[in-house]
Scaffold this motif. Structure first.
Motif, short mmCIF file in Angstrom:
data_model
loop_
_atom_site.label_atom_id
_atom_site.label_comp_id
_atom_site.label_asym_id
_atom_site.label_seq_id
_atom_site.Cartn_x
_atom_site.Cartn_y
_atom_site.Cartn_z
N ARG A 150 -85.26 7.99 -8.18
CA ARG A 150 -84.51 8.35 -6.99
C ARG A 150 -85.07 7.60 -5.79
N TRP A 191 -93.01 12.89 -17.78
CA TRP A 191 -92.16 11.71 -17.63
C TRP A 191 -92.94 10.47 -18.04
N THR A 216 -87.75 4.70 -15.57
CA THR A 216 -88.40 6.00 -15.80
C THR A 216 -87.59 6.80 -16.80
N ASP A 271 -95.29 12.36 -7.91
CA ASP A 271 -94.52 11.99 -9.09
C ASP A 271 -93.03 12.28 -8.95
N VAL A 272 -92.63 13.04 -7.96
CA VAL A 272 -91.26 13.53 -7.93
C VAL A 272 -90.25 12.41 -7.79
N GLY A 273 -90.48 11.53 -6.82
CA GLY A 273 -89.52 10.46 -6.59
C GLY A 273 -89.41 9.56 -7.79
N LEU A 274 -90.50 9.36 -8.46
CA LEU A 274 -90.51 8.43 -9.58
C LEU A 274 -89.78 8.98 -10.79
N SER A 275 -89.85 10.26 -10.98
CA SER A 275 -89.38 10.80 -12.25
C SER A 275 -87.87 10.66 -12.44
N TYR A 326 -84.82 1.49 -11.68
CA TYR A 326 -84.80 1.00 -10.30
C TYR A 326 -84.22 -0.41 -10.29
N VAL A 385 -87.48 10.85 -18.28
CA VAL A 385 -87.99 12.19 -18.10
C VAL A 385 -87.76 13.01 -19.36
#
Lengths: 292, 694
Positions: A262, B569, B610, A255-259, B620, B612
């Motif tokens: 990035r 998120w 996205t 999930d890190v890249g998506l949040s 994106y 958060v």
């Protein structure tokens, strides 16, 4: 300007008022036509074309008298149309049951064994909605290609084949009947296999397994992740990774890249498949997370 | 002529033209009478000889630029000249002769990578046979760069003097793709009027090069992996045989099929690790990749159907299958045998009935039992100081459906349906799920020359207690999760006049997963499409089509559990596609010269945003593709035997993909990617073909 407009409309209108003929198109799948049912079912002067219409039966398998199953060995035209030509297969006037009865009297066998009770039958389709008995096209279809015939109702599916990732149906390499039998099957969605996966494995047997490491949704149904007709996400995926994978997996790093929207190794390149490339299953003893 | 009178005259003609006398106003009696006359005439038709038709096609074309999409599956995708040859030879007995023998041999695309040859021969009503050979190319990537040498072979190497940081300097360019070569033969014999036997064998080889992510067993925090061009070279053989009985009321079939998949060039591949800073001695750092193991599938099928009236029928299908796989593992590991000895038994039972208990009522009902019984042993063994356990998946499905159709009035039906689908699974976070779906619809042809179908549906998926073995606990896998689905669809067909047909279709599916705290929350898909065909004169046919599709989805997630205080998120996905086309044909000189044209435009986009919790997130870039294609063709019949076709096509195609565009080989962490950019080209194709019949 207005006069020109009127003249153009008039010219079109005059042309429209003229006598029409049966619209006969020679089968040629190379023609760049995208599968629109471009043949209105209506024939204006039906009596004027009847001779031509009748003659075309000689180009079809129905005309062989040596085959004792054909109408021509059992009363010629009357075998299908009735002794007094009662049945003219007028789609507008007859019920599907009446239209289908002459066909089913011989063809309730083979690939048509599941017709009664099938989705198409239950939806009131008649054989003549897709087939024209008086022609020489393969399978007596009403149009040149299956995509034209099937796509005339399944407009959404036809549009799928225009998306960047699609099975090669518009290119003429595959046909609808490679996967489906429109007359009904024991499988779901009129698929030729008994299950969705069985159908896919006909051409993709390498994904059949069994594998040492199995990915549950893949074993259950390929369409959990894929849209077989076409998709904007390669290869035929319902969504792009990592979004698709994150519908089921939120693990240590997924999930890190998506949040933060990035760019990094989890979303670029092939995203999750940069590492987890064996997502259909693997026989590698180290394949517990489908990397090997 | 006075302007106003002229206008009135023109408008009058318009009115006449635009409202022609409907064809169906013509009495059927006249048609029937004409048909009877024609039928009587053909009954006295004299016998004709065995006919043979021969046709040879010779085409030459030129493509002025490499393409990706155009010709991807046919082989016409590289700049330069191409030759397209074909032939058709066919013969058949006279329609009223004592036999109904026929044969047909066709060769297509003989100068291209999609060449095919097919032979059909038989005696209609007695036997039939076929043989075919075909090739199907599939271009996957064009002009990409990779540091791997020997790509596509089983001998992958890296330059000794290279390394991860300088990988860009060691790229070689490749166009990657696969090819299928298929061969098949079969036949059918009518044993008597009711019994038939048929058999067929199909063999297909697939070879070429695909891309595969190879991780070389690095831990994920190292962000090390490579996209590697790896070879595929395998074959599948299918054999089918069946016997059918086709009585007047009773039909049956007993069949067997075998499918054997096998690799042709080994079952593993050694891949040197390109993520190493120094490639010297990379041969010492190879990872072994397991290729798909050889496997087999056997299945016995049986089917019975009995028609107890014109509309009533009961039927049953049974299919018993077995999948096996016993390929040796690529690595010996304590706790695992040398091979899997995998075995899965599949059972499918279908029972169905349909009938018309009342002239106005049509019913159908069915039951389906689908079982995948995985008899493969489950293993638990230690790997890198960690115990892993295999999960041989089994499932069972029980599905019941009942549909009713009631004829409200002549040619108008009300449809009702219910489906109950129950599934049990092993090694699953949710052992049982069930779904009940209801639908109601109306179909009508009550209005003249109009058909209309409208359907609404609602379905609920629920299931047993959700038990996740891994975190986060609140996550629900979307195909197992509780789901409420609402659907609506409408399809209509209007013959506005004898010469104009309009066919609109609308579909809407809304999936609600909001019972899931994490995972997919909502997905909505809508499709709006319409076809138009217009035959303004006997010599002109035109058509148009438009389709718009939109899929929106919302997911809820949570940062990795490794974070001290993981934040929630949300991501929103929005995919769109628009397809638009118009085309037409004009018989410039009937039976001699026809011209046609078509314009096709397909545009797609995929957006992802996205958000958060507590701030953050982003959007994106859009994933885009745009295809514009214009085709122009003419068919000219030079004489009775000779046709000439000229075709011109221009295709403009462009994709944008932020995942690969401008990223390069080393642009993402420690990954070694492919030097590739999305397709962006314009290409013109011109081709002429002669067809000679004799």
């Amino acid at each position: 300007m207005r006069q020109w407009l009127i003249l153009i409309v008039a010219a079109v209108a005059l042309a429209t008022a003229g006598p029409a003929t049966v619209w006969a198109i020679e089968a040629d799948p190379e023609r760049p036509i995208r599968g629109v049912d471009k043949i209105p079912e209506v024939v204006v002067d039906r009596t004027a074309q009847i001779e031509e219409h009748v003659q075309r039966i000689f180009n079809s398998p129905h005309a062989f008298t040596a085959d004792e199953r054909t109408p021509f060995s059992q009363g010629m035209c009357n075998a299908c149309h009735g002794p007094g030509m009662e049945t003219l297969f007028n789609i507008e006037k007859e019920s599907p049951e009446r239209l289908n009865q002459p066909c089913l009297s011989c063809h309730e066998e083979g690939a048509r064994r599941h017709w009664k009770g099938s989705t198409h039958e239950f939806s009131g389709l008649a054989c003549v909605n897709c087939h024209a008995m008086h022609n020489e096209r393969p399978r007596l279809l009403k149009a040149d290609t299956q995509m034209e015939v099937c796509g005339s109702c399944h407009l959404d599916r036809r549009a799928d084949f225009g998306k960047p990732s699609h099975h090669p149906v518009p290119e003429g390499i595959m046909e609808c009947t490679d996967c489906h039998n429109p007359h009904g099957t024991p499988g779901p969605n009129k698929l030729v296999g008994h299950t969705i996966n069985e159908t896919c494995f006909n051409c993709h047997a390498e994904k059949r397994g069994p594998f040492l490491w199995e990915h549950n949704p893949v074993r259950e149904s390929c369409v959990t992740c894929h849209d077989p007709h076409g998709s904007i996400h390669r290869p035929l995926l319902q969504a792009r990774s990592p979004g698709l994978c994150q519908q089921c997996h939120l693990g240590t790093h997924s999930d890190v890249g998506l949040s933060a929207a990035r760019m990094d190794f989890r979303v670029q390149g092939r995203s999750c498949l940069n590492c987890h490339s064996q997502i259909h299953g693997t026989n590698h003893p180290r394949g517990h997370v489908f990397k090997e | 002529m006075h302007a106003s009178r002229k206008t009135a005259l023109i408008m009058g003609l318009c009115a006449l033209g635009l409202i022609p006398v409907p064809a169906w106003a013509q009495p059927d009696d006249e048609v029937r009478e004409a048909a009877q006359e024609a039928a009587a005439a053909i009954a006295d038709r004299p016998g004709v000889e065995h006919t043979v038709r021969r046709e040879v096609r010779l085409g030459l074309g030129y493509l002025d630029n490499d393409s990706f999409r155009l010709g991807r599956f046919t082989g016409v995708n590289e700049e330069g000249w191409f030759l397209d040859m074909g032939f058709l030879l066919q013969g058949q007995d006279a329609q009223n002769s004592e036999s109904a023998r026929y044969w047909r041999l066709e060769g297509r695309n003989l100068g291209l990578d999609s060449r095919s040859l097919r032979l059909d021969a038989g005696d209609q009503g007695r036997y039939s046979s076929f043989f075919y050979y075909r090739e199907i190319p599939n271009t996957l990537y064009r002009n990409l760069g990779t540091p791997y040498r020997g790509s596509g072979s089983g001998n992958l190497r890296l330059p000794e003097d290279g390394g991860r940081e300088v990988a860009d300097a060691f790229l070689t360019e490749r166009t990657l793709g696969t090819s299928r070569q298929g061969l098949g033969a079969g036949g059918r014999v009518n044993l008597d009027t009711r019994w038939r036997a048929s058999t067929a064998v199909h063999h297909e080889r697939k070879d070429g090069t695909i891309i595969r992510g190879v991780n070389n067993n690095h831990f994920w925090t190292q962000e090390r992996s490579s996209l590697v061009p790896v070879p595929v070279d395998y074959e599948t053989t299918r054999f089918e045989a069946d016997v059918t009985y086709d009585g007047d009321e009773l039909q049956g079939r007993l069949g067997y099929q075998l499918s054997v998949f096998s690799q042709r060039d080994g079952h593993s591949l050694d891949v040197p690790d390109a993520t190493r800073p120094d490639w010297s001695g990379a041969g010492d750092a190879v990872g072994t990749v397991s290729l798909e193991p050889d496997n087999q599938f056997h299945q016995v099928t049986g089917s019975l159907g009995y028609s107890f009236s014109d509309t009533g029928r009961v039927g049953a299908d049974v299919a018993l299958g077995r999948m096996t796989q016993d390929e040796r593992f690529v690595e010996d590991v304590a706790g695992l045998p040398g091979s899997l000895n995998g075995r899965i038994n599949t059972t499918l039972v279908n029972l169905r009935a349909s009938g018309r208990p009342h002239p106005r009522v049509n019913l159908r009902a069915g039951y389906r039992y689908d079982d995948r019984d995985n008899r493969t042993n489950a293993y638990e063994y230690e790997l890198d100081n960690r115990v892993v356990a295999t999960r041989p998946v089994s499932y069972t499905q029980n599905r019941y459906h009942l549909d009713a159709s009631y004829r409200v009035q002549d040619r108008t039906h009300l449809n009702l349906g219910v489906v109950r689908d129950e599934r049990e699974r092993t090694f699953s976070d949710r052992k049982d799920t069930d779904e009940t779906a209801y639908r109601i619809g109306v179909r009508s042809r009550a209005l003249p020359r109009t058909s209309l179908n409208v359907e609404l549906g609602y379905a609920e998926q629920r299931g047993s207690q959700y038990e996740r073995e891994t975190g986060p606990e609140e996550l629900r896998q979307y195909y197992l999760a509780d789901r409420d689905r609402r659907t609506a669809s409408a399809y209509a067909s209007f013959h506005v006049t004898d010469r104009i047909q309009v066919t609109p279709r609308v579909q809407w599916i809304d999936d609600d997963y909001t019972r899931s705290e994490l995972g997919l929350q909502q997905a909505e898909r809508q499709v709006w499409a319409v076809d138009l065909s217009w035959v303004p004169t006997d010599r002109i046919t035109t058509y148009g089509f438009y389709a718009y599709e939109r899929t929106e989805a919302r997911q809820a997630g949570r940062e990795a559990l490794a974070f001290a205080d993981p934040r929630n998120w949300r991501s929103d996905r929005d995919d769109e596609s628009v397809t638009l086309g118009v085309g037409g044909e004009y018989d410039l000189r009937p039976d001699r010269f026809t011209v046609g044209a078509e314009v096709l435009h397909v545009e797609t986009s995929g957006r992802l945003r996205t958000l958060v919790e507590g701030g953050g997130g982003g959007v994106y870039p859009s994933l885009d593709s745009r295809l514009t294609q214009f085709s122009l063709y003419g068919d000219y019949r030079v004489n009775e035997n000779l046709d000439f076709r000229l075709r011109y096509m221009v295709e403009r195609y462009r994709e944008k993909d932020w995942g690969v565009d401008g990223v390069g080989v080393t642009g993402v962490g420690n990954l070694i990617l492919l030097d590739q950019d999305s397709p962006d080209y314009t290409t013109h194709l011109i081709a002429g073909a002669l067809r000679y019949r004799f």
